[in-house]
Scaffold this active site. Structure first.
Site, mmCIF file in Angstrom:
data_model
loop_
_atom_site.group_PDB
_atom_site.id
_atom_site.type_symbol
_atom_site.label_atom_id
_atom_site.label_comp_id
_atom_site.label_asym_id
_atom_site.label_seq_id
_atom_site.Cartn_x
_atom_site.Cartn_y
_atom_site.Cartn_z
ATOM 1 C CD GLU A 46 -3.056 -0.989 2.156
ATOM 2 O OE1 GLU A 46 -3.092 -0.003 2.890
ATOM 3 O OE2 GLU A 46 -3.949 -1.852 2.135
ATOM 4 C CD GLU A 96 -4.043 -5.901 3.837
ATOM 5 O OE1 GLU A 96 -4.862 -5.027 4.200
ATOM 6 O OE2 GLU A 96 -2.821 -5.779 3.990
HETATM 7 C C1 GCO Z 1 -3.753 -1.593 5.463
HETATM 8 C C2 GCO Z 1 -2.872 -2.655 5.905
HETATM 9 C C3 GCO Z 1 -3.375 -3.404 7.071
HETATM 10 C C4 GCO Z 1 -4.567 -2.817 7.812
HETATM 11 C C5 GCO Z 1 -5.878 -3.213 7.201
HETATM 12 C C6 GCO Z 1 -7.092 -2.654 7.921
HETATM 13 O O1 GCO Z 1 -4.395 -1.786 4.474
HETATM 14 O O2 GCO Z 1 -3.827 -0.581 6.115
HETATM 15 O O3 GCO Z 1 -2.367 -3.463 4.915
HETATM 16 O O4 GCO Z 1 -2.221 -3.325 7.801
HETATM 17 O O5 GCO Z 1 -4.544 -3.205 9.124
HETATM 18 O O6 GCO Z 1 -5.946 -2.781 5.896
HETATM 19 O O7 GCO Z 1 -7.041 -1.264 7.930
#
Ligand code: GCO
Length: 482
Positions: free
Chosen positions: A201, A388
């Site tokens: 990200e 994710e």
């Molecule tokens: C992000 C990360 C995760 C977060 C999840 C929830 O996307 O911020 O990869 O570490 O914890 O997305 O916010």
């Protein structure tokens, strides 16, 4: 601090002139799975089911094994930066309890685990002398996974930048140091790991960290400097791809990116086309650039004198071919065709729009379908993983000790239904990693937001499966939406 939503800062490009002369390929089905009977809820054979976590969010043990400090240690220990002053000092203590966590994975029936390696465990100072104790820890975790038949998908950078690196991502040398670290880890672990993701990200460790100040190191820099930070981020990714390939030739290499997901407000030709244009434009400095090997002209024009300084060879590295694109998908951006030169407008969320427990987490399950479809139609990657997807919920433990997170089950079921649509239409979506295996340190929100399918009691560190874990186990067992 909490009014600032992640979604707003995932907004990677603002209003701009239309894309000149970009021709977008028509969609072609990719596999015979597209031939399956109408109405099937099955995923393709061999679909990879997994869970995701990240080092700083679960490990704790911040002083163990010679680990150096990361910018998140410094930030979370700075008063006022995280909810309640929470830190990752202990987190889920997975540093010590990793065998138990592998058991949780095994009980779910997942065959894959997305985890990250903490750079400051391997190079406590960011560069220089590696720590064998740090590497040994990950070897133990990887061996435990292997003994339980679980394939690791390893992220090399999930925001825990070694604090000792001068200038952090403001400095070009950090990108070079990252490549050295990535090459070293790939060489040391190539016998245990076949799937690497470089970075997680971009917008979060660049924009949110150096422009908004909400994440470590908490700076608020002017636009030109932020663009340079972004450039160093994608350069780090590209150089790391090269370094991994040089040191682990059999590995598959990709990244995990929270691309802005543009969903057509109405599924008709004009709006679908608008969402595709918006996808390319809204992700201009990150995914678009690295998948095309060049900054889009519209981005460079818009940024003008603030555009990043690029050195010879940078774009070639940044555009290094990938084996897969990983997408972190949470929330939609609704787009419509508006007849403007740019070709699209972004719809605002009405106040009544439904959300999960995090204020930025607007619910729009079809976004997972459009994430896959837009990326495949524009850039035609070899493979896509959902690296994710998941949600926060206001979990409570009942007197009987159960956590009945029906809202999380609703969120997950609807997203999986939309992902199954993408697979059934033949897009090359190979797997799904649920965020997250267990509740953990949710960055600036500390422990106030729970994303796990296992509940963690932070006093005792006891893990308890929630209803959503039972549900996920059933989906995996049937390889289908349930
Ligand atoms: C992000 C990360 C995760 C977060 C999840 C929830 O996307 O911020 O990869 O570490 O914890 O997305 O916010």
């Amino acid at each position: 601090m909490k009014e600032i939503t992640r979604r707003q800062f995932g907004k990677v490009a603002a209003a701009s002139a239309a894309l000149a002369g970009i021709s977008l390929p028509e969609f072609l089905p990719h596999s015979s799975f597209a031939q399956q009977p109408a109405g099937s809820r099955q995923f393709p054979p061999g679909f990879v089911w997994g869970c995701a976590t990240a080092a700083y969010q679960i490990e704790g043990g911040v002083h163990e094994g010679g680990r150096g400090a990361s910018v998140w240690d410094v930030f979370s220990h700075t008063p006022g930066k995280t909810y309640n002053g929470d830190t990752g000092d202990v987190a889920d203590d997975s540093y010590h309890l990793y065998k138990e966590d592998v058991r949780l994975l095994k009980n779910l029936g997942v065959r894959a685990y997305r985890m990250s390696i903490a750079w400051p465990r391997i190079f406590p100072q960011g560069t220089g002398q590696p720590s064998s104790a740090g590497l040994d820890y990950y070897k133990r975790v990887l061996d435990e996974l292997q003994q339980n038949g679980i394939t690791p998908y390893v992220t090399l950078f999930h925001w825990d930048l070694p604090a000792a690196l001068p200038g952090g991502w403001q400095s070009r040398s950090t990108a070079l140091a990252f490549a050295d670290y990535a090459g070293y880890v790939a060489r040391q672990l190539s016998d245990r790991v076949r799937h690497f993701m470089t970075t997680n990200e971009f917008a979060c460790f660049t924009d949110l960290s150096y422009q908004v100040g909400q994440f470590a190191p908490g700076l608020k820099l002017p636009a030109a400097e932020v663009n340079q930070v972004r450039h160093h981020g994608i350069l780090a990714h590209g150089l790391a791809v090269q370094a991994i390939r040089a040191n682990a030739p059999a590995a598959e290499v990709g990244l995990a990116e929270n691309a802005r997901v543009c969903v057509p407000v109405i599924e008709d030709r004009a709006n679908v086309e608008a969402a595709r244009r918006a996808t390319r434009e809204e992700n201009a400095p990150f995914l678009t650039t690295l998948l095309e090997g060049a900054y889009p002209e519209t981005y460079l024009q818009r940024e003008g004198a603030n555009a990043p300084h690029v050195e010879p060879g940078d774009m070639k590295a940044i555009g290094s071919p990938l084996d897969f694109v990983g997408l972190n998908v949470y929330t939609p951006t609704y787009v419509r065709a508006d007849g403007s030169q740019r070709g699209y407008a972004i719809e605002p969320y009405p106040a009544s729009y439904p959300k999960m427990a995090s204020p930025w987490l607007y619910i729009g399950p079809e976004c997972i379908y459009w994430a896959v479809r837009n990326v495949c139609e524009i850039w035609n990657p070899r493979a896509v993983y959902i690296t994710e997807n998941g949600c926060s919920s206001t979990d409570v433990v009942t007197r009987a000790g159960r956590i009945e997170d029906t809202d999380r089950v609703m969120y997950l079921r609807n997203h999986l239904a939309n992902l199954q649509r993408a697979a059934a239409e033949g897009f090359p979506v190979k797997g799904y990693f649920l965020w997250s295996l267990m509740d953990n340190f949710e960055w600036a929100d500390g422990y106030s937001k729970r994303f796990g399918i296992h509940y963690v009691d932070y006093k005792t560190l006891k893990r308890t499966p929630k209803l959503s874990a039972e549900w996920y186990r059933e989906a995996i067992a049937r390889n289908a939406v349930v």
